[in-house]
Design an enzyme around this catalytic site. Structure first.
Site, PDB file in Angstrom:
ATOM      1  CB  ALA A  96      -0.633   0.282   1.458  1.00  0.00           C
ATOM      2  CE  LYS A  97       2.814   5.874  -4.469  1.00  0.00           C
ATOM      3  NZ  LYS A  97       3.758   5.789  -3.895  1.00  0.00           N
TER       4      LYS A  97
END
Ligand code: PMP
Length: 310
Positions: A158-159
């Site tokens: 995930a960013k």
């Protein structure tokens, strides 16, 4: 670096740049409770086109899901529509697009439930993330003293905004030491990725890259895998040690912001001939033509901002 534009998307509409503000009492700021994407729009013969807009929209929603944000009121289609609106309104041809989903209210008990989620999208003209010279000459990197996130400490698929303190620690250290970029090893000591790029090696005629389990699955990386397959390169993903980098014939990194860049030196060791090698060059060129609408793959990857009226 100018990050200005005329319009920013906030809460489902475009607002003038100066009005795109959030309150100091936001846990997105205090705890990094936000997720983001980095996307590029390129100039093509048919006007501006966003590279792999749908994949970026999907990864943004996936990042939000990983962080636990729910319910998510946006679909992939809503996001792609908003990205194109931002590029169109600002009349940009080539720009970087930065959507963020953040906890606008709530989260003070460190639980992301019962808050208010918001979406904002900015865009600006960002030419060369690592500098114009880097594209041709390649860059110098070092192995960071900071370890890459363990995938059960910070979610590496995930960013998540808060994750990027790790990248900032590493990058700041490398730049202060006189390097251009930091290479991060995972908690076991194997190669992970750079602060905002995935990494590839060319060794004995094969292209090697890291397994995806504990790194961000780059959308550029994915595009390059397709382009390399088209070009007939054999690509193997495997655990890679630090010294394998030193003796590689070529090393290159890729990401939306950086695009495709050769590493000409790592930890004061010259890589290959000390300049961009032929394999990297062919991949850089294929990527360049793909993003500019000049490649057979372009039609599946480009989202035209002003599609022709049928
Ligand atoms: N790894 C990290 C840690 C990143 O931040 C990025 C940039 N998003 C990448 C790899 C490359 O991903 P992409 O090609 O999707 O931009």
């Amino acid at each position: 670096m100018g990050i200005e534009s005329q319009w920013i998307w906030m809460d489902d509409k475009l607002v003038p740049y100066e009005q795109a503000t959030i309150h100091f009492n936001s846990t997105a700021l205090h705890y990094g409770l936000a997720v983001f994407e980095g996307i590029r729009s390129y100039n093509t013969a048919n006007g501006p086109a966003i590279f792999r807009a749908r994949e970026h929209a999907k990864r943004l929603l996936d990042s939000a899901k990983v962080l636990g944000f729910r319910p998510l009121p946006w679909t992939v289609e809503d996001l792609v529509h908003a990205f194109t609106e931002v590029v169109r309104a600002n009349q940009f041809n080539e720009c970087y697009i930065r959507p963020v989903i953040y906890l606008a209210e709530g989260g003070w008990n460190l639980c992301v439930d019962n808050g208010r989620l918001a979406l904002a999208i900015s865009a600006w003209e960002w030419k060369n993330y690592l500098g114009q010279e880097a594209m041709e000459r390649g860059i110098r990197a070092n192995i960071s003293t900071f370890t890459h996130h363990h995938p059960n400490v910070m979610m590496t698929k995930a960013k998540i905004s808060g994750n990027y303190a790790n990248s900032a620690l590493a990058k700041t250290e490398s730049v202060r030491l006189g390097f251009d970029e930091a290479i991060m090893l995972d908690p076991q000591g194997y190669l992970a990725e750079c602060t905002g790029e995935n990494i590839f090696l060319v060794y004995k005629g094969k292209v090697l890259t890291t397994p995806t389990a504990a790194v961000l699955e780059g959308i550029t990386r994915d595009a390059l895998l397709t382009l390399m397959n088209d070009l007939g390169y054999e690509v193997v993903d495997q655990m890679i040690s630090r010294d394998q980098l030193y003796i590689a014939d070529e090393v290159f990194v890729c990401g939306t912001a950086a695009e495709v860049i050769a590493l000409r030196e790592i930890d004061y060791r010259t890589i290959g001939e000390g300049k961009m090698g032929p394999v990297t060059r062919s991949i850089q060129q294929a990527y360049h033509s793909a993003v500019h609408g000049e490649h057979l793959r372009s039609s599946e990857w480009l989202e035209y901002v002003n599609p022709p009226v049928a």
